[in-house]
Write a protein that holds these residues in place. Sequence first.
Motif: not given
Length: 527
Positions: A260-261, A397
Amino acid sequence: MAAKTGFAKYIIVITTVSAAIMELLDTTIVNVALNQMAGSLSSTIEDVAWVITSYAIANVIIIPMTGFLGEYFGRKTYYLTSMVLFGVASYFCGASEGLWELVFWRFIQGIGGGALLSTSQAILFDAFDPKDRGVASGLFGMGIVLGPTLGPALGGYILEHYTWSQIFYVNIPICVIATILTIIYIERKEGEGERKSEIQIDYIGIALLVIGIGALQFVLEKGESEDWFQSRMIVTLSIVAAIGILGFIWQETHTEHPVVNLGVFKYKIFAFSTIFTLIAGVGLFTSSFVYPVLVQRVNGFTPYEAGLSLVAPTLAAVILFPIIGKRMAAGAPPIPFMVAGILFFVFFGFYSGTATPDMGRWDFFPMQLCRTVGISLLQLPLINQAVAGLKPKEYPAGIALSNMIRQLGGAFGIALANNFATNRAAQHRSDLMANMSTDNPLFNERLANMTRNMAGLTGDTFNAATMAYKQMEAGVVRQAYYLAYLDTFRLIAVFFVCLLPFVYLLKTKKLTAEEVAEMAKATAESH
């Protein structure tokens, strides 16, 4: 994948929206069946509540990872697998003979369901030209509102005519049809699933996400029933949640290939929008939780009647979704829609605080209409604002994180409503009981009248006074909860009043038609 036309386009609309409705419907349809499940499975209501908790935990864990999983396995493959998983899990939920067997399959169902909700919108958007994707967003928004609204009504109808197992079996034919239509009509995107060997899996990040978010969701779901921090289990899991989430943040900001960014939080607009989304989620989910409890506990509605009373106002307001989507696709600024949505919620909260115990189903229509209009005006603009300050490659994201935060806001809102209503009910009961004193002539007169009536009804003159007093006490408890739920509605209004001044923090430059189309496409792909 090129935009679809004609019959194929409508098939994709029906398939994706039906899948989303089915997933969201299963988040609420079970709520009305807990008593019957408890009796059938020889369990307590507290234990059966795990059927809801396990599904919610699985949802909130899988949602932020759907973008990564879709990229790794290929979106169509991931979507089909999730559809089959959801259908198979639904069958085993209905066939379960023990509580923990049912809880396990509900967790599996939640994993498949989270992917259905997140991926359906991406497929739907690809079926539309960029200029029409606002309409696609509106169509999907209708599904998002209809699913949770239809759940209690459908669940109540099934319980009146069948057994709780049928609540899960109704998913199976929908899953079979949607799977066949997906295979035939939904195409793979170019290069889809072909980069698997290039993608490095962040196993540590996934593990920390599961531990941290899973423990947090558990605390929010079960905190009230476990007496919050008086419970060693809640204290322990709160610590686990804090360690897991902090570890996840550290891992995702220090690895080259995060699952997950989290870098999107460096953008001011996104950071403020997530706070906004969290608080809005509290209000949205709290309002949908308190109403059915109020009308069943105080107004005497059956579960089916409570669910049915939500259908008409939802259908009346849901037509706003495609209208708002079309306006935003044309470049209309989102802030006015958001302000209007907040004001409708403020009005809804204070208006609902005037409800009376003798109100019927249609008497609640105006206030519930205010709520669903507020949802219609607030939801789509908020989704767009969440990615307004991001670069196109960061949209997936950003939206995945926003969805997760909204889910957590909902869990927090329900926990808050439970705790607040319980405390307010205790305070109101104490205040009302103070009037039940022999020094109060009105109380003495009322007790004497009820004692005579009770003696006449039962023929038991010796215990008539005791029975009359217990009946009065039960009335006090009912009145205390009635006042507590009205206080909770007002609390919702206060949340949105506090939220209103911060809307200006989400203001961005006006987007061009091309930017709106690109944002809409990226928003879909993040789901």
